[in-house]
Design a protein around this motif. Structure first.
Motif: not given
Length: 70
Positions: A41-49, A54-55
């Motif tokens: 879950r932490n990995n997914n949140l870091e990817r979303e961040l 970038a956006a």
């Protein structure tokens, strides 16, 4: 943060300990599975961040994240 912290006086468990207990219970009592779930879950949140950084421009975020270096 490697050491377990005691809860403040009057509290049976700290909030983090309660969350850890909930994560372990959700994993059927398996601590390794609970840890893997939290790390995933932490990995997914870091990817979303990273995607949001970038956006969103540095000015719009009011400097909350550092500008990209090119």
């Amino acid at each position: 943060m490697g050491k377990r912290q005691n809860a403040p006086a009057g509290e049976a468990m700290s909030e983090l300990e309660k969350l850890a207990e909930q994560a372990i219970a959700a994993a059927g009592g398996d601590v390794m599975v609970a840890l893997l779930n939290v790390l995933a879950r932490n990995n997914n949140l870091e990817r979303e961040l990273a995607l949001s950084r970038a956006a969103v421009s540095n000015g719009y975020s009011r400097g909350w994240h550092k500008a990209r270096v090119q």
